[in-house]
Design a protein around this motif. Structure first.
Motif, PDB file in Angstrom:
ATOM      1  N   ASN A  99       0.957  -1.153  -0.028  1.00  0.00           N
ATOM      2  CA  ASN A  99       0.076  -0.042  -0.086  1.00  0.00           C
ATOM      3  C   ASN A  99       0.858   1.291   0.090  1.00  0.00           C
ATOM      4  O   ASN A  99       1.755   1.216   0.852  1.00  0.00           O
ATOM      5  N   GLU A 130       0.431   5.408  -1.251  1.00  0.00           N
ATOM      6  CA  GLU A 130      -0.474   6.331  -2.153  1.00  0.00           C
ATOM      7  C   GLU A 130      -0.104   6.523  -3.730  1.00  0.00           C
ATOM      8  O   GLU A 130      -0.623   6.866  -4.423  1.00  0.00           O
ATOM      9  N   PRO A 134      -0.624   2.351  -8.208  1.00  0.00           N
ATOM     10  CA  PRO A 134      -2.014   2.188  -8.876  1.00  0.00           C
ATOM     11  C   PRO A 134      -2.242   0.440  -8.519  1.00  0.00           C
ATOM     12  O   PRO A 134      -1.326  -0.059  -8.355  1.00  0.00           O
ATOM     13  N   GLN A 192       3.938  -2.348  11.707  1.00  0.00           N
ATOM     14  CA  GLN A 192       3.415  -1.261  11.367  1.00  0.00           C
ATOM     15  C   GLN A 192       3.225  -1.016   9.819  1.00  0.00           C
ATOM     16  O   GLN A 192       2.351  -0.291   9.312  1.00  0.00           O
ATOM     17  N   PRO A 214      -8.948  -0.279  16.399  1.00  0.00           N
ATOM     18  CA  PRO A 214      -8.484  -0.119  17.910  1.00  0.00           C
ATOM     19  C   PRO A 214      -9.382   0.452  18.791  1.00  0.00           C
ATOM     20  O   PRO A 214     -10.372   1.372  18.241  1.00  0.00           O
ATOM     21  N   ASP A 244      -1.889   6.817  12.574  1.00  0.00           N
ATOM     22  CA  ASP A 244      -1.007   7.065  13.470  1.00  0.00           C
ATOM     23  C   ASP A 244       0.184   7.724  13.466  1.00  0.00           C
ATOM     24  O   ASP A 244       1.148   7.349  13.350  1.00  0.00           O
ATOM     25  N   THR A 253      -8.216   5.576  14.216  1.00  0.00           N
ATOM     26  CA  THR A 253      -6.844   5.904  13.996  1.00  0.00           C
ATOM     27  C   THR A 253      -6.187   4.335  13.670  1.00  0.00           C
ATOM     28  O   THR A 253      -6.621   3.354  14.358  1.00  0.00           O
ATOM     29  N   THR A 254      -5.455   4.392  12.539  1.00  0.00           N
ATOM     30  CA  THR A 254      -4.973   3.116  12.213  1.00  0.00           C
ATOM     31  C   THR A 254      -3.393   3.648  11.865  1.00  0.00           C
ATOM     32  O   THR A 254      -2.971   4.481  11.820  1.00  0.00           O
ATOM     33  N   THR A 255      -2.834   2.248  11.415  1.00  0.00           N
ATOM     34  CA  THR A 255      -1.466   2.338  10.816  1.00  0.00           C
ATOM     35  C   THR A 255      -1.605   3.326   9.438  1.00  0.00           C
ATOM     36  O   THR A 255      -2.569   2.929   8.884  1.00  0.00           O
ATOM     37  N   LYS A 256      -0.566   3.716   8.992  1.00  0.00           N
ATOM     38  CA  LYS A 256      -0.464   4.382   7.729  1.00  0.00           C
ATOM     39  C   LYS A 256      -0.949   3.213   6.610  1.00  0.00           C
ATOM     40  O   LYS A 256      -1.695   3.745   5.562  1.00  0.00           O
ATOM     41  N   LYS A 257      -0.350   2.222   6.555  1.00  0.00           N
ATOM     42  CA  LYS A 257      -0.639   1.245   5.701  1.00  0.00           C
ATOM     43  C   LYS A 257      -2.061   0.737   5.453  1.00  0.00           C
ATOM     44  O   LYS A 257      -2.664   0.638   4.382  1.00  0.00           O
ATOM     45  N   ARG A 269      -4.519   2.810   6.588  1.00  0.00           N
ATOM     46  CA  ARG A 269      -5.522   3.712   6.071  1.00  0.00           C
ATOM     47  C   ARG A 269      -5.273   3.765   4.684  1.00  0.00           C
ATOM     48  O   ARG A 269      -6.286   3.772   3.891  1.00  0.00           O
ATOM     49  N   LEU A 270      -4.157   3.561   4.115  1.00  0.00           N
ATOM     50  CA  LEU A 270      -4.021   3.595   2.476  1.00  0.00           C
ATOM     51  C   LEU A 270      -4.584   2.727   1.936  1.00  0.00           C
ATOM     52  O   LEU A 270      -5.339   2.604   0.918  1.00  0.00           O
ATOM     53  N   GLU A 271      -4.775   1.542   2.580  1.00  0.00           N
ATOM     54  CA  GLU A 271      -5.781   0.166   2.163  1.00  0.00           C
ATOM     55  C   GLU A 271      -7.001   0.628   2.078  1.00  0.00           C
ATOM     56  O   GLU A 271      -7.695   0.463   1.150  1.00  0.00           O
ATOM     57  N   ASN A 274      -7.775   3.217  -0.792  1.00  0.00           N
ATOM     58  CA  ASN A 274      -7.529   3.098  -2.237  1.00  0.00           C
ATOM     59  C   ASN A 274      -8.789   2.922  -2.917  1.00  0.00           C
ATOM     60  O   ASN A 274      -9.653   2.445  -2.579  1.00  0.00           O
ATOM     61  N   LYS A 286      -9.576   0.450  -4.947  1.00  0.00           N
ATOM     62  CA  LYS A 286     -10.174  -0.718  -5.025  1.00  0.00           C
ATOM     63  C   LYS A 286     -11.010  -1.052  -4.026  1.00  0.00           C
ATOM     64  O   LYS A 286     -11.789  -1.845  -3.878  1.00  0.00           O
ATOM     65  N   ARG A 316      -2.688  12.642   2.445  1.00  0.00           N
ATOM     66  CA  ARG A 316      -1.893  13.609   1.812  1.00  0.00           C
ATOM     67  C   ARG A 316      -1.339  13.055   0.426  1.00  0.00           C
ATOM     68  O   ARG A 316      -1.203  12.032   0.203  1.00  0.00           O
ATOM     69  N   TRP A 317      -0.793  14.134  -0.282  1.00  0.00           N
ATOM     70  CA  TRP A 317       0.008  13.678  -1.569  1.00  0.00           C
ATOM     71  C   TRP A 317       1.034  14.679  -1.886  1.00  0.00           C
ATOM     72  O   TRP A 317       1.008  15.793  -1.456  1.00  0.00           O
ATOM     73  N   SER A 329      -3.442   5.994 -11.933  1.00  0.00           N
ATOM     74  CA  SER A 329      -2.592   6.516 -10.783  1.00  0.00           C
ATOM     75  C   SER A 329      -3.799   6.877  -9.732  1.00  0.00           C
ATOM     76  O   SER A 329      -3.521   7.573  -8.959  1.00  0.00           O
ATOM     77  N   ASP A 330      -4.707   6.508  -9.428  1.00  0.00           N
ATOM     78  CA  ASP A 330      -5.927   6.821  -8.739  1.00  0.00           C
ATOM     79  C   ASP A 330      -5.709   6.202  -7.336  1.00  0.00           C
ATOM     80  O   ASP A 330      -6.469   5.127  -7.057  1.00  0.00           O
TER      81      ASP A 330
END
Lengths: 313, 357, 573
Positions: free
Chosen positions: A36, A38, A41, A268, B215, C417, C446-450, C452-454, C457, C459, C469-470, C490-491
């Motif tokens: 994952n 950002e 794709p 993490q 969480p 997080d 709140t979650t880990t960054k990974k 959140r991205l999941e 996205n 999909k 953020r970008w 690239s969405d």
């Protein structure tokens, strides 16, 4: 005896397999793939999954994984060190963690024993109370709080120790983490030694030894401590394992390149392979330590072995 | 006759004299000679009496009581809510009415700015509309009342403590008793399960779980349920193994008592001592697990607060605003200490052999 | 008893010995190295494989690109000494520097750049930044080479990059690239010596130690292991410009916690550290305090119509009613106008970040008119609805409530997080509650960054509102604009918003059919198009508050393009 050891080994191996299975399933349940970002794709993620064989059926992945684990081949990291062999990453980290862990156990045991003996000999004095306070504090205050406190006082204010771990001065810079990790060991050992010593000192055979005219250090070390030590061996095993988990945070605070810091980072970042690899190593260490404790205890005290064999253990 | 003779040869009874300094006045201390005799006493009264003698344990007990009261009342009395932010009032130092007059908790803080010079800040008087405001423990970086948040955090830690007790009592004890009582194959399988669960480092299980589920308090409790009962199950099993061979159990069997009756009615009351002790020891562990999770950022979601998450965010500024980390840290240390002392005291009280040590 | 006394004495001796042993361990020694704090470990030293900022910074210290950037942001020569573009803008010719060589003594040649471009594009190599060559630079045949259905698939020799001779490199493009030279600053385009790299790559050991890595830049690896917590780069004596490098090297320290980092800085163990906003008050009057320009835009993303996770009802609406509500433009405008961005920047973050009522960050790109985009387009006047205005927000809410026939809303805001992001989210939560007097509430997750991205996205779309953020990949507004074009691949951001007009606008900017001025106007329209519809709600542009020791000079920071450059840094004695 051999049969007993063999049986213990077999059970340990089975336990390990079950652990690997549970870990594997948990990782599959984790939200998200390791890929994952950002910037990625979805097609790209799919092709990465295919590259690492993560699109295969679960049982195929599991079987392949177990075969590799037996060969101590942990595969490659997907995220925290892209495409780099995990064995290479572990090769420097495991020894560092083990060294600091052993330092903490050694320091904790020595100080704990000394405190415990002093407290038992000076029963109901200020020394005894001091030991009690130290041991209650040691089990009450989380090791990361100690770590923060030590860091602030000794490294920052007094500048006695370096703040960060450095490979150039591995011993000096590992002293503060060692201290913060060993607090729990000190407390537990001191507490346990005190109780055991009091019990032994109160026993009839010490009276006999005393009546033979033996006193002073010979009495303490040759007769009392030796008998008190046997039960202490049993608590040492779980304590060593406790240290390993304590290192998860302490390694982060002191920037130590160890297994704990890597595990936290891997969890993490959803780095499946690294997480399973490091947890596998933790579990392996735990099982080995427990095995050693069990077997050596059986050797020291035959009654235990017999009792365990009798009850189907 | 001969013997007598020899004796009289050596000692002349008449020559023995009693002098005044042969005897010492023992003083008026009759209690040294009186065995403590008890009217037939209830076991629990006995325990209570021994517990009361342990000063540390009693203090610990009262600290816990105070903490419980504060956790219930604390968040209600300050006039602020735990989530209310007043961004203009951020990072205010503690200020308590009354105490401010004697120079402590007067809302000022000295800050060492780079270059080594110190400045004294009084944000209450430099911020518009703040001169009549009182934050007893100060505010955090979003202008939330630390007093309220600390006691809300204590509330969560105590909820976790209660949960730990329940888990110990329901899962751990039940598991251990059943495993010990039935023995044989049942015991073997159940012990293998314990071994497996126990071999995975607890914190790793817990961290993974927090990632799989959302969480929050419920997940923390779930995580505790998975690994928190092991210690207790071992104790319960060992006690059961000790007791189940005894004659009174055999007697129950012969009278046709069911297994459950024997386990819970006959054995349980006899091993309640070690079980209570172990329960008390598991509380600090549970509280620590939560604090650890919060420290690595997987605790309760904002704006809720737990002691761990308060310490973790206070740590970010502890060189600048130490008052932000101190209240949760002190409360956590006190709680852990008190539970440990009470546990120690209870162990000694329930098992008098230990108390003499 | 004597024993007890002896034992206590022993204890004391152990403690003393430990503290004596450590004396002199403090990092006060004066040497000619700069100690740098980084928050994460280096992910990989492979320039074509790296994706994260830390890796890029370290790689860029070891390897140079065709061009570089001076401290004022002008493009200057680096490994190429001449850059020529053909009249139609499709063919670029570079002369490679004669005296450039790798640390093993082989000269840097045009072939090294061909190797790099081919690896980056190679479908088998699977670099995350493949699209930089195929989609952004649009190297000739790039798309064909990565398209499995095309006859040219995998034929890397067909890629439009050739070494005419050892020192002449020619790059052919599909369409003219108006930002070609700044784009070449990106480390993915840095050279690679395949003769050295390939054998190591086969054993997965490339770039895992000093022996397995080649440098041609100002510094070389001397002491490194995968994800090392500390490692050293030393001055590269073989560097063509070695005379200008005044320091002996760089020492990196991974310190993940900003409070520990500041303590290490105060102790003199690091010379440069990024400061957490909460500590800024303590240092902001210091001469060592600097705010470094950043370019990440943080914003609230709305799930407008991504039903992948929640599913759809018979009428096509999302089963999660909240997502259906968020499809209402007025509701999104209401949320966007409800929180005080200035307070977030100045009171919550405090690290010099700017309140952002816009999408394209300050300093991202300069238009054909020579002006920075943000100077030309003032966000406050151009997008009044995106600015903080409680009254207006409430009016938007009333409209939305009337349209939807619902008065009370509760949304879930997903946040990663990270202390700063969590604080911002908690602040927005409170602002929304106050502005709408409780009619709109937000719960935080709140979650880990990974994770959140999941969730966020395209999909999955398993979120309602997300704080995300970008960061720009290159200095052109397109790096942001095409994020919301549902037709491009690239969405990464799963709003589920489908709009053909917008896609047509993006396409016209990419196919070379517009002049530079026309293209620039369309890019302006794109920003307006998104903000007028409140597809996102921009929050702030992140800057970095930093501490740099007063005697350390000459470190060059750039908001985008070239990573932090230590080549001209020096330590004043």
């Amino acid at each position: 005896m051999n049969k007993y050891i063999l049986k213990r080994l077999g059970i340990a191996a089975l336990t390990l397999l079950v652990i690997v299975f549970i870990l594997f399933m948990m990782m599959k349940l984790m939200p998200g793939t390791p890929f994952n970002d950002e910037k990625l794709p979805p097609e790209k993620i799919a092709s990465l999954m295919a590259k690492y064989g993560l699109d295969k059926p679960l049982y195929v992945q599991f079987f392949k994984y177990v075969v590799n684990l037996v060969k101590f081949d942990f595969g490659i990291s997907y995220v925290i060190n892209k495409d780099i062999s995990i064995n290479l990453m572990l090769s420097t980290r495991v020894p560092t963690s083990i060294r600091i862990g052993l330092q903490a156990v050694a320091l904790g045991t020595v100080i704990g024993l000394i405190l415990g003996i002093v407290a038992a000999l000076k029963h109901n004095t200020i020394w005894d109370n001091l030991t009690t306070v130290i041991s209650v504090l040691g089990v009450s205050v989380p090791s990361y709080v100690f770590a923060l406190g030590l860091l602030y006082v000794f490294a920052f204010k007094l500048k006695l120790f370096p703040l960060l771990y450095s490979k150039v001065h591995p011993f000096q810079s590992s002293l503060l983490p060692t201290f913060s990790l060993s607090m729990f060991t000190i407390a537990s050992i001191a507490r346990f030694t005190r109780t055991e010593m009091l019990e032994v000192l109160d026993s009839d055979y010490i009276l006999l030894v005393e009546s033979k005219g033996i006193s002073g250090s010979a009495l303490i070390f040759r007769h009392a401590l030796r008998n008190a030590l046997i039960p202490i061996v049993t608590v040492l095993g779980p304590l060593v394992v406790g240290l390993m988990t304590g290192s998860l945070v302490v390694e982060k605070i002191f920037s130590i390149p160890g297994l704990g810091a890597m595990t936290t980072a891997a969890i993490q970042a959803n780095d499946y392979n690294v997480t399973i690899a490091s947890t596998y190593i933790y579990s392996l260490m735990y099982i080995v330590i427990m095995l050693v404790v069990d077997i050596s205890y059986g050797i020291i005290d035959p009654r235990i072995r017999l009792a365990k064999e009798g009850s189907g253990e | 006759m001969n013997k007598y003779k020899i004796a009289t040869d050596n000692y002349d009874i008449d020559s023995i004299e009693f002098r005044p300094d042969d005897f010492q006045f023992v003083g008026n201390r009759p209690e040294e000679h009186i065995d403590s005799t008890f009217a037939s006493q209830d076991y629990w009264k006995d325990v209570l009496m021994r517990f009361r003698k342990n000063r540390g344990a009693v203090i610990g007990f009262f600290v816990i009581i105070i903490m419980v009261i504060m956790a219930i009342v604390g968040p209600m009395v300050s006039g602020y809510t735990y989530y209310e932010q007043t961004i203009e009032f951020q990072d205010f130092a503690p200020r308590i009415p009354g105490l401010e007059k004697i120079g402590i908790f007067d809302g000022t803080e000295s800050m060492r700015i780079s270059g080594g010079s110190k400045v004294v800040l009084d944000k209450y008087n430099t911020t518009e509309g703040a001169s009549d405001v009182y934050y007893w423990f100060g505010t955090d970086n979003l202008g939330r009342d630390i007093w309220t948040r600390t006691w809300m955090g204590t509330r969560i830690s105590l909820i976790i403590a209660v949960t730990a007790v329940l888990i110990d009592m329901l899962i751990g004890m039940g598991y251990g008793l059943v495993s010990g009582y039935f023995g044989g194959a049942v015991d073997s399988v159940m012990q293998r399960i314990v071994e497996v669960v126990n071999s995975i480092p607890t914190l790793v299980i817990v961290t993974l779980l927090m990632l799989v589920f959302k969480p929050g308090l419920m997940t923390i409790i779930l995580a505790l349920m998975i690994s928190g009962w092991i210690g207790m199950s071992r104790i319960a099993r060992a006690q059961m193994l000790k007791l189940k061979e005894q004659e009174y159990i055999l007697a129950s069997h012969t009278f046709g008592a069911s297994n459950m009756t024997i386990i819970f009615k006959e054995v349980l009351p006899n091993i309640i001592g070690p079980i209570i002790t172990n329960t008390m020891f598991s509380i600090p562990n549970a509280i620590f697990t939560e604090a650890f999770l919060s420290f690595v950022g997987l605790g309760v979601p904002a704006p809720q607060a737990s002691l761990g998450s308060l310490i973790s965010s206070g740590y970010n500024t502890f060189t600048m605003h130490p008052y932000q980390i101190l209240p949760p840290l002190i409360v956590l240390a006190l709680l852990m200490l008190s539970f440990n002392m009470v546990a120690d005291g209870l162990r000694d009280a329930l098992d008098p052999k230990m108390a003499q040590m | 008893m004597k024993i007890a006394k002896k034992l206590s004495a022993l204890l004391l001796v152990v403690l003393m010995a430990c503290s004596f042993a450590s004396c002199g361990g403090g990092g006060e020694e004066v040497d000619n190295y700069i100690d740098i704090q980084i928050f994460t470990e280096v992910n990989t030293m492979d320039a074509q494989y790296a994706t994260d900022g830390t890796s890029f910074t370290v790689i860029a210290s070891c390897i140079e690109g065709l061009v570089s950037m001076d401290k004022d942001g002008n493009i200057i020569d680096a490994l190429s000494t001449e850059q020529e573009v053909s009249e139609d803008g499709l063919t670029w010719t570079f002369k490679i520097r004669d005296n450039a060589e790798w640390t093993n003594g082989t000269p840097v040649t045009a072939q090294d750049f061909v190797d790099a471009f081919q690896k980056l594009t190679d479908p088998d190599y699977n670099s995350d930044y493949q699209y930089m060559s195929t989609e952004i630079m649009q190297v000739k045949n790039g798309r064909a080479v990565v398209d499995p259905d095309n006859a040219l698939y995998g034929k890397l020799d067909e890629l439009g990059i050739k070494a005419v001779d050892a020192k002449t490199l020619v790059i052919e493009l599909e369409v003219p690239c108006p930002f070609m030279l700044p784009l070449l600053l990106f480390p993915s385009f840095y050279p690679r010596n395949d003769a050295f790299v390939d054998p190591l790559d086969a054993t997965k050991t490339y770039g895992t130690s000093a022996d397995t890595y080649l440098s041609c830049g100002a510094f070389k690896l001397t002491d490194y292991e995968p994800s090392a917590e500390t490692f050293t780069l030393e001055k590269n004596e073989k560097y063509y410009d070695a005379d200008k490098v005044k320091i002996d090297g760089l020492r990196y320290h991974v310190i993940k916690d900003s409070q520990s980092a500041v303590l290490a800085y105060e102790n003199g163990e690091v010379d440069y550290t990024v400061l957490d906003g909460s500590l800024v008050d303590q240092y902001k009057s210091s001469e060592e305090f600097k705010v470094l320009p950043g370019s990440y835009l943080w914003y609230l993303a709305f799930n407008i119509n991504n039903t992948k996770t929640f599913g759809t009802n018979a009428d096509g609406t999302c089963k999660n009613a909240n997502v259906t509500y968020l499809a209402n433009q007025n509701l999104r405008h209401a949320i966007s106008a409800s929180y005080d961005r200035e307070a977030i920047a100045n009171n919550v973050l405090k690290d010099g970040s700017w309140a952002a009522g816009y999408i394209y960050p300050v300093g991202l790109a300069t238009g054909p008119d020579g002006q920075d985009y943000r100077t030309a387009v003032n966000a406050v006047t151009a997008y009044p609805d995106t600015q903080y205005n409680e009254t207006k927000a409430y009016e938007f809410y009333e409209k939305a409530a009337a349209e939807l026939g619902v008065t009370d809303f509760t949304f879930e805001l997903i946040v990663e997080d990270n202390e700063a992001a969590k604080n911002v989210a908690a602040f927005i939560q409170q602002e929304i509650a106050e502005t709408f007097k409780g009619h709109i509430t937000v719960n935080l997750k709140t979650t880990t960054k990974k994770a959140r991205l999941e969730a966020m996205n395209a999909k999955n779309g398993n979120f309602e509102i997300g704080l995300t953020r970008w960061g720009p990949d290159y200095g052109d507004p397109m790096t942001y604009a095409d994020l919301w074009d549902y037709t491009t691949s690239s969405d990464g951001l799963g709003s589920g918003w489908v709009d053909d007009t917008y896609s047509a606008m993006i396409k016209s900017c990419k196919d070379g059919s517009l002049t530079a001025e026309e293209r620039w106007e369309v890019l302006k329209d794109c920003e307006k198009y998104i903000l007028d519809r409140a597809i996102i709600s921009p929050v702030y542009q992140k800057n970095d508050a930093s501490l740099i020791k007063a005697n350390v000079k000459g470190i060059e920071f750039h908001a985008l393009g070239l990573p932090t450059n230590y080549k001209n840094a020096y330590i004043e004695k």
